[in-house]
Design an enzyme around this catalytic site. Sequence first.
Site, short mmCIF file in Angstrom:
data_model
loop_
_atom_site.label_atom_id
_atom_site.label_comp_id
_atom_site.label_asym_id
_atom_site.label_seq_id
_atom_site.Cartn_x
_atom_site.Cartn_y
_atom_site.Cartn_z
N THR A 14 38.45 37.17 38.69
CA THR A 14 39.66 37.78 39.25
C THR A 14 40.22 38.88 38.35
O THR A 14 39.88 38.99 37.18
CB THR A 14 40.75 36.72 39.47
OG1 THR A 14 41.12 36.14 38.22
CG2 THR A 14 40.25 35.62 40.41
N ASP A 15 41.10 39.67 38.94
CA ASP A 15 41.78 40.73 38.19
C ASP A 15 43.20 40.27 37.85
O ASP A 15 43.55 39.11 38.05
CB ASP A 15 41.77 42.04 38.97
CG ASP A 15 42.47 41.93 40.33
OD1 ASP A 15 43.25 40.98 40.55
OD2 ASP A 15 42.24 42.81 41.17
N LEU A 16 44.02 41.17 37.36
CA LEU A 16 45.39 40.81 36.97
C LEU A 16 46.24 40.32 38.14
O LEU A 16 47.20 39.59 37.92
CB LEU A 16 46.08 42.01 36.30
CG LEU A 16 45.56 42.36 34.91
CD1 LEU A 16 46.22 43.64 34.41
CD2 LEU A 16 45.81 41.22 33.94
N GLY A 18 45.14 38.33 40.33
CA GLY A 18 44.67 37.00 40.72
C GLY A 18 43.72 37.01 41.90
O GLY A 18 43.45 35.95 42.47
N ILE A 19 43.22 38.18 42.27
CA ILE A 19 42.26 38.26 43.37
C ILE A 19 40.90 38.67 42.81
O ILE A 19 40.80 39.21 41.71
CB ILE A 19 42.72 39.22 44.49
CG1 ILE A 19 42.88 40.64 43.96
CG2 ILE A 19 44.02 38.74 45.11
CD1 ILE A 19 43.19 41.66 45.04
#
Length: 131
Positions: A14-16, A18-19
């Site tokens: 995930t990225d920052l 949250g995806i």
Amino acid sequence: MTHRFALRVYYEDTDLAGIVYYANYLKFIERARSEWVRDLGVDQTRLKAERGIVFAVRRVEADYLLPARFDDLLEVETDLAQITPARLILDQRVLRGETVLFSARVTLVALGEAGRPVRLPTELCELAAPR
């Protein structure tokens, strides 16, 4: 016949926000393709060692439809769209339950030891061909 490969989204995917980071979908479908080939009965390690043949992605057309999130249980579906002596075209989808999150059409080719295109292995064509 549709091949199915289950996976879970980990924090590292995930990225920052949250995806799932967009490039990780390509990793997910790569894993599923490797399992599809393995389930067909093709040993890619042996194919490379004995005949110098490896598979390479020639083209990807991708659509990002909805985000996947940390801890989601996903399934990658792989379907053979077309096979010729020179290439495989696969349709792949990443789903959460019944919902399609990502879809791609992937063109694969075989490369020989010199890194140049070669014909697909006959056994792969025979195993993958619709019956």
